[in-house]
Write a protein that holds these residues in place. Structure first.
Motif, PDB file in Angstrom:
ATOM      1  N   LEU A  79       0.817  -1.213   0.000  1.00  0.00           N
ATOM      2  CA  LEU A  79       0.000   0.000   0.000  1.00  0.00           C
ATOM      3  C   LEU A  79       0.852   1.265   0.000  1.00  0.00           C
ATOM      4  O   LEU A  79       0.449   2.292  -0.558  1.00  0.00           O
ATOM      5  CB  LEU A  79      -0.944  -0.019   1.208  1.00  0.00           C
ATOM      6  CG  LEU A  79      -2.034  -1.101   1.151  1.00  0.00           C
ATOM      7  CD1 LEU A  79      -2.683  -1.290   2.514  1.00  0.00           C
ATOM      8  CD2 LEU A  79      -3.087  -0.748   0.111  1.00  0.00           C
ATOM      9  N   LYS A  80       2.025   1.178   0.602  1.00  0.00           N
ATOM     10  CA  LYS A  80       2.926   2.343   0.594  1.00  0.00           C
ATOM     11  C   LYS A  80       3.402   2.656  -0.825  1.00  0.00           C
ATOM     12  O   LYS A  80       3.592   3.825  -1.176  1.00  0.00           O
ATOM     13  CB  LYS A  80       4.120   2.092   1.516  1.00  0.00           C
ATOM     14  CG  LYS A  80       5.009   3.329   1.701  1.00  0.00           C
ATOM     15  CD  LYS A  80       6.079   3.097   2.749  1.00  0.00           C
ATOM     16  CE  LYS A  80       7.148   2.155   2.244  1.00  0.00           C
ATOM     17  NZ  LYS A  80       8.306   2.075   3.164  1.00  0.00           N
ATOM     18  N   PHE A 128      -4.870   0.027  10.454  1.00  0.00           N
ATOM     19  CA  PHE A 128      -3.906   0.799   9.668  1.00  0.00           C
ATOM     20  C   PHE A 128      -3.962   0.390   8.197  1.00  0.00           C
ATOM     21  O   PHE A 128      -3.950   1.242   7.297  1.00  0.00           O
ATOM     22  CB  PHE A 128      -2.503   0.597  10.225  1.00  0.00           C
ATOM     23  CG  PHE A 128      -1.458   1.480   9.601  1.00  0.00           C
ATOM     24  CD1 PHE A 128      -1.656   2.856   9.505  1.00  0.00           C
ATOM     25  CD2 PHE A 128      -0.279   0.948   9.107  1.00  0.00           C
ATOM     26  CE1 PHE A 128      -0.705   3.678   8.932  1.00  0.00           C
ATOM     27  CE2 PHE A 128       0.687   1.754   8.543  1.00  0.00           C
ATOM     28  CZ  PHE A 128       0.471   3.132   8.445  1.00  0.00           C
ATOM     29  N   ILE A 129      -4.057  -0.912   7.944  1.00  0.00           N
ATOM     30  CA  ILE A 129      -4.185  -1.400   6.566  1.00  0.00           C
ATOM     31  C   ILE A 129      -5.481  -0.892   5.942  1.00  0.00           C
ATOM     32  O   ILE A 129      -5.501  -0.474   4.775  1.00  0.00           O
ATOM     33  CB  ILE A 129      -4.114  -2.936   6.548  1.00  0.00           C
ATOM     34  CG1 ILE A 129      -2.688  -3.397   6.865  1.00  0.00           C
ATOM     35  CG2 ILE A 129      -4.562  -3.490   5.194  1.00  0.00           C
ATOM     36  CD1 ILE A 129      -2.556  -4.880   7.125  1.00  0.00           C
ATOM     37  N   LEU A 130      -6.561  -0.900   6.717  1.00  0.00           N
ATOM     38  CA  LEU A 130      -7.830  -0.367   6.214  1.00  0.00           C
ATOM     39  C   LEU A 130      -7.719   1.126   5.905  1.00  0.00           C
ATOM     40  O   LEU A 130      -8.227   1.599   4.882  1.00  0.00           O
ATOM     41  CB  LEU A 130      -8.938  -0.609   7.236  1.00  0.00           C
ATOM     42  CG  LEU A 130      -9.568  -1.999   7.242  1.00  0.00           C
ATOM     43  CD1 LEU A 130     -10.551  -2.120   8.392  1.00  0.00           C
ATOM     44  CD2 LEU A 130     -10.262  -2.278   5.916  1.00  0.00           C
ATOM     45  N   SER A 133      -5.859   1.586   2.701  1.00  0.00           N
ATOM     46  CA  SER A 133      -6.677   1.119   1.575  1.00  0.00           C
ATOM     47  C   SER A 133      -7.765   2.131   1.226  1.00  0.00           C
ATOM     48  O   SER A 133      -7.974   2.454   0.050  1.00  0.00           O
ATOM     49  CB  SER A 133      -7.312  -0.234   1.919  1.00  0.00           C
ATOM     50  OG  SER A 133      -6.330  -1.212   2.174  1.00  0.00           O
ATOM     51  N   VAL A 134      -8.460   2.620   2.248  1.00  0.00           N
ATOM     52  CA  VAL A 134      -9.514   3.614   2.020  1.00  0.00           C
ATOM     53  C   VAL A 134      -8.905   4.898   1.467  1.00  0.00           C
ATOM     54  O   VAL A 134      -9.487   5.548   0.583  1.00  0.00           O
ATOM     55  CB  VAL A 134     -10.290   3.879   3.328  1.00  0.00           C
ATOM     56  CG1 VAL A 134     -11.233   5.074   3.164  1.00  0.00           C
ATOM     57  CG2 VAL A 134     -11.064   2.639   3.738  1.00  0.00           C
ATOM     58  N   ILE A 159      -7.583  -5.205  -6.046  1.00  0.00           N
ATOM     59  CA  ILE A 159      -6.794  -5.733  -4.930  1.00  0.00           C
ATOM     60  C   ILE A 159      -7.126  -5.000  -3.635  1.00  0.00           C
ATOM     61  O   ILE A 159      -7.387  -5.615  -2.595  1.00  0.00           O
ATOM     62  CB  ILE A 159      -5.288  -5.630  -5.245  1.00  0.00           C
ATOM     63  CG1 ILE A 159      -4.939  -6.541  -6.425  1.00  0.00           C
ATOM     64  CG2 ILE A 159      -4.452  -5.984  -4.024  1.00  0.00           C
ATOM     65  CD1 ILE A 159      -3.568  -6.277  -7.023  1.00  0.00           C
ATOM     66  N   VAL A 160      -7.121  -3.675  -3.695  1.00  0.00           N
ATOM     67  CA  VAL A 160      -7.397  -2.878  -2.496  1.00  0.00           C
ATOM     68  C   VAL A 160      -8.844  -3.080  -2.031  1.00  0.00           C
ATOM     69  O   VAL A 160      -9.108  -3.151  -0.832  1.00  0.00           O
ATOM     70  CB  VAL A 160      -7.099  -1.389  -2.769  1.00  0.00           C
ATOM     71  CG1 VAL A 160      -7.578  -0.520  -1.602  1.00  0.00           C
ATOM     72  CG2 VAL A 160      -5.601  -1.184  -2.994  1.00  0.00           C
ATOM     73  N   THR A 161      -9.760  -3.191  -2.966  1.00  0.00           N
ATOM     74  CA  THR A 161     -11.155  -3.462  -2.596  1.00  0.00           C
ATOM     75  C   THR A 161     -11.269  -4.799  -1.866  1.00  0.00           C
ATOM     76  O   THR A 161     -11.974  -4.922  -0.856  1.00  0.00           O
ATOM     77  CB  THR A 161     -12.056  -3.467  -3.840  1.00  0.00           C
ATOM     78  OG1 THR A 161     -11.988  -2.188  -4.481  1.00  0.00           O
ATOM     79  CG2 THR A 161     -13.502  -3.758  -3.462  1.00  0.00           C
TER      80      THR A 161
END
Length: 224
Positions: A79-80, A128-130, A133-134, A159-161
């Protein structure tokens, strides 16, 4: 979804991802590498978990270290790479350091890493991952990134969804079970099945979403 089917889904996604990576010259090389590593890592984790579980071996440390800490690191790293602002990437690094510091405190003083599933570490990592992603989807909707793209042809969108749906469901499930351990297993069993199905869908997106540019009309845009 049975354990065998679950492992089959992860393996299928990994094989599909490997084929695309080596034969299609991936446009998303850096992110694809991390997701390939994640799929291989998860396949090992789930196979090892199934093996130890079938023999009555305590595998809680395996899932704490590999599932909560290492897999979270891989997803945050992915995600980064989607983040466009340098300052935000620096903040992500600092936040990740803080989460691992909390994980150490939790392991020593609250939830021993080799004895209980560390929900108190999973929750902040999952949130944090959520958040990341959002944030990515928000930037997409605000046309700050991929503004000239057909978004359904962007693998990261799927992927993020998938990550969001899985982590929302998983955090609710493990939270409910932790704070209400006496919950009727007849109610819990189908929910656990849903959790595994959601995880399977997420992992499937890690490998097969890179084929979406061939399924949907794609415009030219900057790829990372």
């Amino acid at each position: 979804m049975s354990q065998t089917a679950y492992l089959g889904v992860i393996l299928s996604s990994l094989i599909g991802s490997v084929i695309y990576y080596f034969y299609q010259k991936p446009a998303y090389k850096n992110t694809h590498k991390i997701l390939l590593l994640t799929l291989a890592f998860v396949l090992f984790l789930e196979a090892a978990g199934a093996f130890t579980g079938s023999r009555g071996i305590n595998n809680v440390m395996l899932y704490n270290i590999c599932g909560t800490y290492l897999q979270s690191f891989l997803l945050v790293s992915y995600l980064k790479l989607l983040e466009v602002k340098k300052e935000a990437k620096q903040k992500i690094n600092l936040a990740l350091m803080g989460l691992y510091l909390w994980g150490g405190i939790n392991s020593i003083f609250i939830q021993p890493i080799d004895k209980v599933f560390q929900l108190y570490s999973m929750i902040p990592f999952g949130l944090f991952i959520l958040f990341l992603s959002v944030r990515f989807l928000y930037q997409v909707l605000k046309l700050r990134i991929y503004a000239d793209a057909n978004i359904v042809a962007v693998p990261h969108f799927w992927i993020v969804t998938g990550i969001i749906f899985f982590y929302v469901e998983a955090l609710i499930l493990f939270g409910v079970y932790h704070w209400n351990p006496s919950i009727d297993y007849a109610l819990l069993k189908p929910w656990m099945g849903l959790n595994r199905a959601m995880a399977g869908i997420m992992y499937l997106s890690f490998g097969l979403s890179f084929y979406t540019p061939y399924l949907f009309l794609e415009k030219n845009y900057s790829k990372r």
